[in-house]
Design an enzyme around this catalytic site. Structure first.
Site, PDB file in Angstrom:
ATOM      1  N   TYR A  53       0.834  -1.219   0.000  1.00  0.00           N
ATOM      2  CA  TYR A  53       0.000   0.000   0.000  1.00  0.00           C
ATOM      3  C   TYR A  53       0.862   1.260   0.000  1.00  0.00           C
ATOM      4  O   TYR A  53       0.476   2.289  -0.561  1.00  0.00           O
ATOM      5  CB  TYR A  53      -1.008  -0.049   1.161  1.00  0.00           C
ATOM      6  CG  TYR A  53      -2.093  -1.062   0.852  1.00  0.00           C
ATOM      7  CD1 TYR A  53      -2.039  -2.361   1.360  1.00  0.00           C
ATOM      8  CD2 TYR A  53      -3.111  -0.752  -0.049  1.00  0.00           C
ATOM      9  CE1 TYR A  53      -2.981  -3.304   1.010  1.00  0.00           C
ATOM     10  CE2 TYR A  53      -4.067  -1.693  -0.409  1.00  0.00           C
ATOM     11  CZ  TYR A  53      -3.993  -2.968   0.109  1.00  0.00           C
ATOM     12  OH  TYR A  53      -4.926  -3.911  -0.265  1.00  0.00           O
ATOM     13  N   ARG A  56       1.541   1.848  -3.651  1.00  0.00           N
ATOM     14  CA  ARG A  56       0.354   2.386  -4.356  1.00  0.00           C
ATOM     15  C   ARG A  56       0.097   3.834  -3.929  1.00  0.00           C
ATOM     16  O   ARG A  56      -0.314   4.679  -4.734  1.00  0.00           O
ATOM     17  CB  ARG A  56      -0.860   1.502  -4.071  1.00  0.00           C
ATOM     18  CG  ARG A  56      -0.737   0.116  -4.711  1.00  0.00           C
ATOM     19  CD  ARG A  56      -1.934  -0.738  -4.412  1.00  0.00           C
ATOM     20  NE  ARG A  56      -3.146  -0.213  -5.037  1.00  0.00           N
ATOM     21  CZ  ARG A  56      -4.374  -0.610  -4.696  1.00  0.00           C
ATOM     22  NH1 ARG A  56      -4.524  -1.504  -3.735  1.00  0.00           N
ATOM     23  NH2 ARG A  56      -5.437  -0.108  -5.293  1.00  0.00           N
ATOM     24  N   VAL A  88      -9.775   3.203  -4.268  1.00  0.00           N
ATOM     25  CA  VAL A  88      -9.260   3.704  -2.979  1.00  0.00           C
ATOM     26  C   VAL A  88      -8.434   4.968  -3.209  1.00  0.00           C
ATOM     27  O   VAL A  88      -7.963   5.581  -2.253  1.00  0.00           O
ATOM     28  CB  VAL A  88      -8.432   2.604  -2.272  1.00  0.00           C
ATOM     29  CG1 VAL A  88      -9.344   1.441  -1.881  1.00  0.00           C
ATOM     30  CG2 VAL A  88      -7.257   2.111  -3.106  1.00  0.00           C
ATOM     31  N   HIS A 104     -14.536   0.423  -0.936  1.00  0.00           N
ATOM     32  CA  HIS A 104     -13.423  -0.471  -0.571  1.00  0.00           C
ATOM     33  C   HIS A 104     -12.332   0.234   0.219  1.00  0.00           C
ATOM     34  O   HIS A 104     -11.206  -0.253   0.289  1.00  0.00           O
ATOM     35  CB  HIS A 104     -12.846  -1.134  -1.830  1.00  0.00           C
ATOM     36  CG  HIS A 104     -13.827  -2.070  -2.472  1.00  0.00           C
ATOM     37  ND1 HIS A 104     -13.733  -2.472  -3.790  1.00  0.00           N
ATOM     38  CD2 HIS A 104     -14.940  -2.669  -1.971  1.00  0.00           C
ATOM     39  CE1 HIS A 104     -14.738  -3.299  -4.060  1.00  0.00           C
ATOM     40  NE2 HIS A 104     -15.491  -3.418  -2.983  1.00  0.00           N
ATOM     41  N   GLY A 170     -15.596   2.008 -15.916  1.00  0.00           N
ATOM     42  CA  GLY A 170     -14.313   1.378 -15.624  1.00  0.00           C
ATOM     43  C   GLY A 170     -14.344   0.346 -14.527  1.00  0.00           C
ATOM     44  O   GLY A 170     -13.433   0.282 -13.700  1.00  0.00           O
TER      45      GLY A 170
HETATM   46  N1  APR Z   1     -11.065   3.652 -19.195  1.00  0.00           N
HETATM   47  C1  APR Z   1     -12.194   3.037 -18.717  1.00  0.00           C
HETATM   48  N2  APR Z   1     -12.242   1.735 -18.356  1.00  0.00           N
HETATM   49  C2  APR Z   1     -11.102   1.023 -18.495  1.00  0.00           C
HETATM   50  C3  APR Z   1      -9.897   1.574 -18.989  1.00  0.00           C
HETATM   51  C4  APR Z   1      -9.908   2.956 -19.340  1.00  0.00           C
HETATM   52  N3  APR Z   1      -8.808   3.559 -19.819  1.00  0.00           N
HETATM   53  N4  APR Z   1      -8.957   0.595 -19.009  1.00  0.00           N
HETATM   54  C5  APR Z   1      -9.554  -0.522 -18.537  1.00  0.00           C
HETATM   55  N5  APR Z   1     -10.843  -0.277 -18.237  1.00  0.00           N
HETATM   56  C6  APR Z   1     -11.869  -1.186 -17.697  1.00  0.00           C
HETATM   57  C7  APR Z   1     -11.630  -2.648 -17.991  1.00  0.00           C
HETATM   58  O1  APR Z   1     -12.162  -3.000 -19.265  1.00  0.00           O
HETATM   59  C8  APR Z   1     -12.414  -3.312 -16.842  1.00  0.00           C
HETATM   60  O2  APR Z   1     -13.789  -3.447 -17.170  1.00  0.00           O
HETATM   61  O3  APR Z   1     -11.838  -1.060 -16.293  1.00  0.00           O
HETATM   62  C9  APR Z   1     -12.285  -2.287 -15.715  1.00  0.00           C
HETATM   63  C10 APR Z   1     -11.262  -2.704 -14.675  1.00  0.00           C
HETATM   64  O4  APR Z   1     -11.737  -3.846 -14.028  1.00  0.00           O
HETATM   65  P1  APR Z   1     -10.952  -4.373 -12.737  1.00  0.00           P
HETATM   66  O5  APR Z   1      -9.477  -4.335 -13.011  1.00  0.00           O
HETATM   67  O6  APR Z   1     -11.594  -5.668 -12.338  1.00  0.00           O
HETATM   68  O7  APR Z   1     -11.215  -3.263 -11.639  1.00  0.00           O
HETATM   69  P2  APR Z   1     -12.505  -3.104 -10.723  1.00  0.00           P
HETATM   70  O8  APR Z   1     -13.740  -3.517 -11.429  1.00  0.00           O
HETATM   71  O9  APR Z   1     -12.469  -1.735 -10.155  1.00  0.00           O
HETATM   72  O10 APR Z   1     -12.213  -4.164  -9.526  1.00  0.00           O
HETATM   73  C11 APR Z   1     -13.150  -4.177  -8.470  1.00  0.00           C
HETATM   74  O11 APR Z   1     -11.687  -5.670  -7.257  1.00  0.00           O
HETATM   75  O12 APR Z   1      -9.580  -6.219  -6.566  1.00  0.00           O
HETATM   76  C12 APR Z   1     -10.754  -5.630  -6.159  1.00  0.00           C
HETATM   77  O13 APR Z   1     -10.967  -4.034  -4.489  1.00  0.00           O
HETATM   78  C13 APR Z   1     -10.531  -4.203  -5.800  1.00  0.00           C
HETATM   79  O14 APR Z   1     -12.025  -2.335  -6.104  1.00  0.00           O
HETATM   80  C14 APR Z   1     -11.412  -3.430  -6.767  1.00  0.00           C
HETATM   81  C15 APR Z   1     -12.432  -4.470  -7.181  1.00  0.00           C
END
Ligand code: APR
Length: 231
Positions: A53, A56, A88, A104, A170
Site C-alpha cells: 500500500y 500504491r 481507494v 473499498h 471502468g
Molecule cells: N477507461 C475506462 N475503463 C477502463 C480503462 C480505461 N482507460 N482501461 C480498462 N478499463 C476497464 C476494464 O475493461 C475493466 O472493465 O476497467 C475495468 C477494470 O476492471 P478491474 O481491473 O476488475 O477493476 P474493478 O472492477 O475496479 O475491480 C473491483 O476488485 O480487486 C478488487 O478491491 C478491488 O475495487 C477493486 C475491485
C-alpha cells in the site's frame, strides 16, 4: 434536478496512469491477492502488506485526475450527483467531486487494527511498520480486504435507489457485493456504461447504453449526451 449516480472502478483512473486489477498488466497479474489483500496476509506478513500500500500511495501522489474524473465533477453543475467508487484513490475528490462514497476504503487513510472506527489521514506516502493509533493498537491501511465486510454497501444501495440515471465507468463488475449495485437502480432507470472492454453486464435489467471508449474519451462524451438529453 435529475439525480445521477456514478459508479466507478479502477478503469476510471487508468487514464491517470494507475493500474487496474484484472487487465493484462493489472495489479493482480503482479501480486497474489492472498499475499497483500486479506486479513490473514496482514497477520502473516505485515511488512509486505504495508509495503504494497505504500507503493500504491506513492504512485497516487505522483499522478493527476484525468478528463473522466473532471467530467464527472463537472456534472455537479447541472445535476444532483453522487459518486460511489470501488477505488481507494482520491482522484474523484481531487478533480472536484464533492459527494464520494468509497466502498473499498481509502488509500490516504489508516485505521486502528483494534477499532475500525478510529480512522486517521496519512500525510505523505509512507506508513511505518510500527506506527500506532491513539488507542495504542498498530495502524493498518483503511482498505477493505477480500473476506472483510463492506460497511458502506448499504449506504451505496440507498444512493443507487435514488438515481434517475446511473453511469458505470471502468469496472469489470466482477467483485461482490459491489457489482450488485447496478441491481439497485429502480426499474427503467437508464444505465450508461463507459468501458473500452466488456464488463459483466449480465445482471443488469435496466436499459443499457455502452460507450465502448476509455474513460478519458467516453465520459466527457457522455456528459455532453446527458446535458442534451436531460437539461
Ligand atoms: N477507461 C475506462 N475503463 C477502463 C480503462 C480505461 N482507460 N482501461 C480498462 N478499463 C476497464 C476494464 O475493461 C475493466 O472493465 O476497467 C475495468 C477494470 O476492471 P478491474 O481491473 O476488475 O477493476 P474493478 O472492477 O475496479 O475491480 C473491483 O476488485 O480487486 C478488487 O478491491 C478491488 O475495487 C477493486 C475491485
Amino acid at each position: 434536478m435529475k439525480k445521477i449516480v456514478v459508479f466507478t472502478g479502477a478503469g476510471v483512473s487508468a487514464d491517470s496512469g494507475i493500474s487496474t486489477f484484472r487487465d493484462a498488466d493489472g495489479l493482480w497479474a503482479n501480486y497474489r491477492i492472498e499475499d497483500v489483500c486479506t486479513p490473514e496476509a496482514l497477520k502473516r506478513n505485515r511488512a509486505l502488506v504495508v509495503e504494497f500500500y505504500n507503493i500504491r500511495r506513492k504512485e497516487l501522489l505522483s499522478v493527476e485526475p484525468n478528463p473522466a474524473h473532471y467530467a464527472i465533477a463537472e456534472l455537479e453543475k447541472s445535476f444532483d450527483v453522487e459518486v460511489v467508487t470501488q477505488n481507494v484513490d482520491n482522484l474523484h475528490e481531487r478533480a472536484g467531486s464533492s459527494r464520494v462514497t468509497h466502498l473499498h476504503g481509502e488509500l490516504m487513510k489508516l485505521r486502528s487494527e483494534r477499532n475500525p472506527n478510529l480512522i486517521v489521514p496519512i500525510e505523505g506516502w509512507e506508513q511505518k511498520l510500527d506506527d500506532r493509533a491513539e488507542d495504542g493498537a498498530l495502524l493498518r491501511p483503511h482498505i477493505v480486504f477480500f473476506g472483510e465486510s463492506v460497511p458502506m454497501f448499504d449506504r451505496a444501495t440507498q444512493i443507487a435507489a435514488e438515481a434517475d440515471v446511473m453511469v458505470v465507468v471502468g469496472t469489470s463488475l466482477a467483485v461482490y457485493p459491489a457489482a450488485m449495485l447496478v441491481r439497485y437502480a429502480r426499474a427503467g432507470v437508464p444505465i450508461y456504461v463507459v468501458d473500452p472492454g466488456n464488463p459483466d453486464v449480465s445482471m443488469i435489467r435496466n436499459p443499457i447504453t455502452h460507450i465502448k471508449e476509455r474513460g478519458a474519451v467516453g465520459v466527457p462524451q457522455l456528459v455532453e449526451m446527458l446535458k442534451n438529453e436531460y437539461l
